[in-house]
Design an enzyme around this catalytic site. Structure first.
Site, PDB file in Angstrom:
ATOM      1  N   TYR A 158      -2.577  -1.608  10.276  1.00 28.46           N
ATOM      2  CA  TYR A 158      -2.654  -1.804   8.828  1.00 28.46           C
ATOM      3  C   TYR A 158      -1.391  -1.265   8.161  1.00 28.46           C
ATOM      4  CZ  TYR A 158      -4.145  -1.374   3.970  1.00 28.46           C
ATOM      5  OH  TYR A 158      -4.226  -1.465   2.596  1.00 28.46           O
ATOM      6  N   SER A 181       0.855  -1.182   0.000  1.00 32.06           N
ATOM      7  CA  SER A 181       0.000   0.000   0.000  1.00 32.06           C
ATOM      8  C   SER A 181       0.891   1.233   0.000  1.00 32.06           C
ATOM      9  CB  SER A 181      -0.881   0.008   1.259  1.00 32.06           C
ATOM     10  OG  SER A 181      -1.530   1.249   1.442  1.00 32.06           O
TER      11      SER A 181
END
Length: 250
Positions: free
Chosen positions: A151, A138
């Protein structure tokens, strides 16, 4: 990665980026199998998308991963590509003791899941003439969103793991690619209608173009993610962190 003629398994591809990428790759002449936990959803996807293979898998369960690998290597002996798509993204307030449940769940799915998948499928991939492992990190691996600390950490770990995997497989037949999405309009963190997230179809268009243009690419970086990916190298880390922090505080 050549984008045609492969047999591709994508666990966690029942919606969002995973399903979109699966359908794009199917349309390019690949055999594509998506994996997920919900059998009824998989059956519906198979009915709605002819030619799309499915298998039940829970990437938090090592036994489920092993069973899926054994099934798929029997059904699809030419399986040569693994895309570790499964992931979750949940907000955490680190002042709240209950945030530990979110953190542990996130590590289980986002980090241990891909590691277990690669461990299970790598021997079969190494036996193919040519193969690919694609991990999914990400933009938040490079500059974090304060609302989702675990995350961010798992995606930074996936980036680091991918770099090591690539070096260890350097002289093998297995190519290692890292897909680095930006915020994208999917149901992940309810971003499907977000003005600051990239439209899903635009993201998929660009990803497919990048894969086709450079089969040797080690990272797939759409333009919308480069402000995060390159922030530290370009001396803009604090500025980008401030932007993300502003989104968190608003």
């Amino acid at each position: 990665m050549n984008i045609t003629g492969n047999t591709i398994f994508i666990p966690g591809a029942t919606s969002g980026i995973g399903l979109g990428l699966a359908l794009r790759l199917r349309d390019k002449g690949n055999t594509v199998i998506v994996g997920g936990r919900r059998t009824e959803l998989l059956q519906r996807l198979a009915a709605e998308h002819p030619g799309l293979g499915t298998t039940t898998i829970d990437t938090t369960d090592p036994a489920s991963i092993t069973a899926a690998r054994d099934e798929l290597t029997t059904r699809y002996p030419a399986l040569d590509t693994l895309i570790t798509m499964a992931g979750i993204m949940e907000p955490e307030d680190l002042r709240d003791p209950a945030s530990l449940d979110v953190a542990e769940r996130t590590v289980e799915v986002n980090l241990l899941g891909p590691i277990r998948l690669i461990n299970a499928f790598l021997p079969g991939l190494l036996a193919q003439p040519a193969a690919t492992v694609m991990t999914v990190s990400s933009g938040l691996a490079y500059v974090p969103l304060p609302a989702t600390p675990t995350y961010n950490a798992t995606k930074a770990a996936i980036h680091s793991f991918t770099e090591s995997l690539r070096v260890q497989l350097f002289k093998s037949n297995v190519r290692v690619i890292e897909l680095v999405p930006p915020a994208t309009r999917t149901t992940l963190m309810n971003q499907q209608n977000s003005d600051v997230a990239m439209p899903l179809e635009d993201f998929l268009d660009e990803v497919m173009s990048l894969l086709e243009a450079d089969p040797e690419a080690e990272q797939i970086l759409v333009e919308r993610v480069k402000w995060q990916r390159n922030a530290e190298a370009e001396g803009r880390y604090a500025d980008v962190l401030n932007v993300l922090s502003g989104r968190y505080r608003s």
